[in-house]
Design a protein around this motif. Structure first.
Motif, short mmCIF file in Angstrom:
data_model
loop_
_atom_site.label_atom_id
_atom_site.label_comp_id
_atom_site.label_asym_id
_atom_site.label_seq_id
_atom_site.Cartn_x
_atom_site.Cartn_y
_atom_site.Cartn_z
N GLN A 14 18.17 -44.93 0.03
CA GLN A 14 18.35 -44.51 -1.33
C GLN A 14 17.54 -43.20 -1.70
OE1 GLN A 14 16.77 -48.34 -2.79
NE2 GLN A 14 18.49 -48.30 -4.28
N ILE A 15 16.77 -42.88 -0.90
CA ILE A 15 15.74 -41.64 -1.35
C ILE A 15 16.56 -40.29 -0.73
CG2 ILE A 15 13.63 -40.69 -1.02
CD1 ILE A 15 12.35 -43.85 -1.01
N PRO A 16 16.67 -39.30 -1.70
CA PRO A 16 17.34 -37.99 -0.95
C PRO A 16 16.19 -37.51 0.04
CG PRO A 16 16.76 -38.00 -3.53
CD PRO A 16 16.46 -39.44 -2.96
N THR A 17 16.83 -36.81 1.09
CA THR A 17 15.99 -36.27 2.18
C THR A 17 15.36 -34.83 1.53
OG1 THR A 17 17.92 -34.84 2.72
CG2 THR A 17 17.62 -37.13 3.79
N ASP A 18 14.39 -34.83 2.22
CA ASP A 18 13.70 -33.73 2.02
C ASP A 18 14.28 -32.29 2.60
OD1 ASP A 18 10.45 -32.46 3.02
OD2 ASP A 18 11.56 -31.81 1.39
N ALA A 19 14.44 -31.25 1.95
CA ALA A 19 15.00 -30.26 2.74
C ALA A 19 14.16 -29.31 3.66
CB ALA A 19 15.27 -28.95 1.42
N GLU A 20 14.60 -28.71 4.74
CA GLU A 20 13.71 -28.13 5.62
C GLU A 20 13.48 -26.76 4.86
OE1 GLU A 20 15.65 -27.88 9.31
OE2 GLU A 20 13.94 -27.36 10.52
N GLY A 21 12.12 -26.54 5.14
CA GLY A 21 11.59 -25.26 4.35
C GLY A 21 11.14 -25.47 2.92
N PRO A 22 11.18 -24.72 2.06
CA PRO A 22 10.59 -24.59 0.71
C PRO A 22 11.31 -26.02 -0.03
CG PRO A 22 11.70 -22.31 1.23
CD PRO A 22 12.04 -23.44 2.15
N VAL A 23 10.63 -26.47 -0.87
CA VAL A 23 11.17 -27.70 -1.71
C VAL A 23 11.79 -27.25 -2.83
CG1 VAL A 23 9.30 -29.46 -0.82
CG2 VAL A 23 8.87 -27.93 -2.71
N PHE A 24 12.20 -26.21 -3.10
CA PHE A 24 12.99 -25.77 -4.21
C PHE A 24 14.41 -25.57 -3.66
CE2 PHE A 24 8.90 -23.48 -5.14
CZ PHE A 24 8.62 -24.27 -6.24
N ALA A 25 15.51 -26.35 -4.38
CA ALA A 25 16.64 -26.21 -4.07
C ALA A 25 17.27 -24.79 -4.31
CB ALA A 25 17.46 -27.29 -4.56
N GLU A 26 16.97 -24.35 -5.65
CA GLU A 26 17.29 -23.11 -5.99
C GLU A 26 16.19 -22.46 -6.65
OE1 GLU A 26 20.87 -23.70 -8.85
OE2 GLU A 26 21.05 -25.64 -8.08
N ASP B 11 29.34 -12.71 -11.45
CA ASP B 11 29.51 -14.00 -11.65
C ASP B 11 27.88 -14.66 -12.34
OD1 ASP B 11 32.30 -14.64 -11.28
OD2 ASP B 11 31.58 -15.01 -9.30
N PRO B 12 28.20 -15.13 -13.73
CA PRO B 12 26.96 -15.46 -14.03
C PRO B 12 26.28 -16.76 -13.34
CG PRO B 12 28.31 -15.29 -15.91
CD PRO B 12 29.22 -15.35 -14.66
N PRO B 13 25.14 -16.94 -13.20
CA PRO B 13 24.34 -18.24 -12.30
C PRO B 13 24.57 -19.35 -13.31
CG PRO B 13 22.70 -16.67 -13.30
CD PRO B 13 23.92 -16.00 -13.75
N SER B 14 24.12 -20.27 -12.57
CA SER B 14 24.32 -21.89 -13.39
C SER B 14 23.60 -21.75 -14.77
CB SER B 14 23.38 -22.97 -12.77
OG SER B 14 22.36 -22.52 -12.36
N ASP B 15 23.93 -22.60 -15.67
CA ASP B 15 23.18 -22.75 -16.78
C ASP B 15 21.64 -22.95 -16.77
OD1 ASP B 15 23.73 -23.09 -19.77
OD2 ASP B 15 22.40 -24.81 -19.56
N PRO B 16 21.10 -23.88 -16.01
CA PRO B 16 19.67 -23.84 -16.04
C PRO B 16 19.11 -22.24 -15.53
CG PRO B 16 20.68 -25.55 -14.55
CD PRO B 16 21.70 -24.93 -15.02
N ALA B 17 19.67 -21.78 -14.49
CA ALA B 17 19.23 -20.54 -14.17
C ALA B 17 19.30 -19.37 -15.39
CB ALA B 17 20.10 -19.96 -13.10
N LEU B 18 20.02 -19.53 -16.20
CA LEU B 18 20.19 -18.56 -17.38
C LEU B 18 19.33 -18.92 -18.51
CD1 LEU B 18 24.10 -18.28 -17.98
CD2 LEU B 18 22.69 -16.49 -17.40
N ARG B 19 18.88 -20.46 -18.49
CA ARG B 19 18.22 -20.62 -19.40
C ARG B 19 16.54 -20.27 -19.08
NH1 ARG B 19 18.94 -26.97 -19.37
NH2 ARG B 19 17.01 -27.08 -20.35
N VAL B 20 16.33 -20.32 -17.67
CA VAL B 20 15.00 -19.86 -17.22
C VAL B 20 14.76 -18.39 -17.45
CG1 VAL B 20 13.63 -19.58 -15.11
CG2 VAL B 20 14.72 -21.59 -15.14
N LYS B 21 16.16 -17.46 -17.22
CA LYS B 21 15.79 -16.19 -17.60
C LYS B 21 15.83 -16.17 -18.79
CE LYS B 21 18.27 -13.03 -15.17
NZ LYS B 21 17.55 -12.72 -14.08
N ALA B 22 16.22 -16.71 -19.77
CA ALA B 22 16.13 -16.34 -21.08
C ALA B 22 14.60 -16.63 -21.70
CB ALA B 22 16.96 -17.34 -22.04
#
Lengths: 118, 214
Positions: A14-26, B11-22
């Motif tokens: 049920q638990i999402p996996t941890d990404a390899e490397g940094p924990v930020f997805a974006e 192409d603009p990034p996702s909505d949350p990305a734009l919110r963070v930039k703002a």
């Protein structure tokens, strides 16, 4: 080490996996994280204020049907960041919405590959 | 007309990305945020902190009895003495695994986590199922991480808060009596300091290092 971690996490149903490397997805997640830490560092709010608002936000999201699997964590984080900044720094939410649209237009009018500026 | 591959826009990034930039651009304009400081924080948490600080703390506790006593008595003081300081003013408590007790850390409320020594929390730590099940079924959670404990070992679950963060001091693996602190660090994983796994055995470390070689 991360290989092992990932291996063990893959067996979690049920638990999402941890990404390899940094924990930020974006990257925006890292930005949002750092903004909150910085504003707290600078004394604009205390960390317990943050935690109070953050846990309320998560509860609210769960009530509204968010399965809260960890992947929406930074969406909650960003919501709280906007709320706390609105409360503390007198940036109005209308200002934020308007600025967001300015950024969107800036992207749309900037030729691909050029730096995007307002 | 063929596919119009337009280069006159981005192409603009996702909505949350734009919110963070703002948000960031408004905060910078108002002089409330220094963009360089933001980049520095990201860099610190992504690359410099990580769980390595925690591993150093654990390895030292395994090899330095005085440090271990201080760590268990006053974790903040011990950890600060190694140059790792928290930014949220939280208190740290280190809980020691023994032959009869295994410790597991969770934050049932949100995801409080000892960033100073462990870097940023993994995704599963932040998930509701982990938060709930670490309390209701800790044995089951451990099993999913491949961790099984002898029958007579009791599990203590520690619920972190904004005021108190917990760090597990894992058991020193057998067969490491002549290892130095620097060598021991490699056995201390992030998960072993959350308590979902044990520290690596020398055999496991060997396998991992062999796999990491190209």
């Amino acid at each position: 080490m991360s290989k092992t971690t990932q291996h063990f996490c893959n067996s979690l149903p049920q638990i999402p996996t941890d990404a390899e490397g940094p924990v930020f997805a974006e990257p925006w997640q890292a930005q949002a994280f750092a903004l909150a830490v910085h504003l707290c560092d600078e004394g604009h709010f205390t960390w317990s204020e943050w935690v109070d608002m953050f846990s309320q936000e998560i509860k609210l999201a769960q009530v509204n049907g968010d399965p809260d699997l960890g992947n929406t964590y930074y969406n909650h984080w960003l919501n709280v960041l906007e709320k706390i900044v609105t409360q503390k720094q007198a940036i109005k939410s209308e200002e934020m919405i308007a600025r967001k649209e300015e950024w969107r237009s800036a992207y749309l009018r900037t030729p691909h590959g050029q730096p995007v500026e307002l | 007309m063929g596919h119009d591959h337009s280069h006159d826009h981005t192409d603009p990034p996702s909505d949350p990305a734009l919110r963070v930039k703002a948000l960031e651009s408004l905060l910078v304009e108002k002089g409330l945020v220094d963009p360089a400081a933001i980049d520095e924080i990201i860099e610190t948490y992504e690359t410099k902190v990580g769980p390595r600080n925690g591993a150093k703390v654990v390895a030292r506790a395994w090899t330095d009895p005085d440090f271990k006593s201080l760590l268990l008595l006053d974790a903040n003081k011990a950890i600060h003495s190694m140059g790792y300081t928290g930014r949220q003013g939280e208190h740290m408590k280190v809980v020691e695994n023994t032959a009869i007790r295994h410790n597991l850390v969770v934050c049932t409320l949100c995801s409080c986590y000892p960033w100073t020594v462990l870097g940023l929390p993994p995704v599963w730590y932040k998930s509701a199922p982990y938060r709930a099940r670490a309390v209701s079924d800790p044995k089951g959670v451990l099993a999913e991480f491949g961790t099984t404990l002898p029958k007579d070992v009791k599990i203590s679950v520690w619920d972190s808060t904004s005021e108190m963060r917990f760090l597990v001091l894992p058991l020193r693996p057998e067969g490491t009596d002549d290892w130095t602190a620097t060598e021991l660090e490699k056995l201390v994983t992030r998960n072993s300091m959350i308590g979902v796994e044990q520290a690596l055995t020398p055999e496991k470390l060997q396998i991992i290092e062999a796999n990491e070689k190209p």
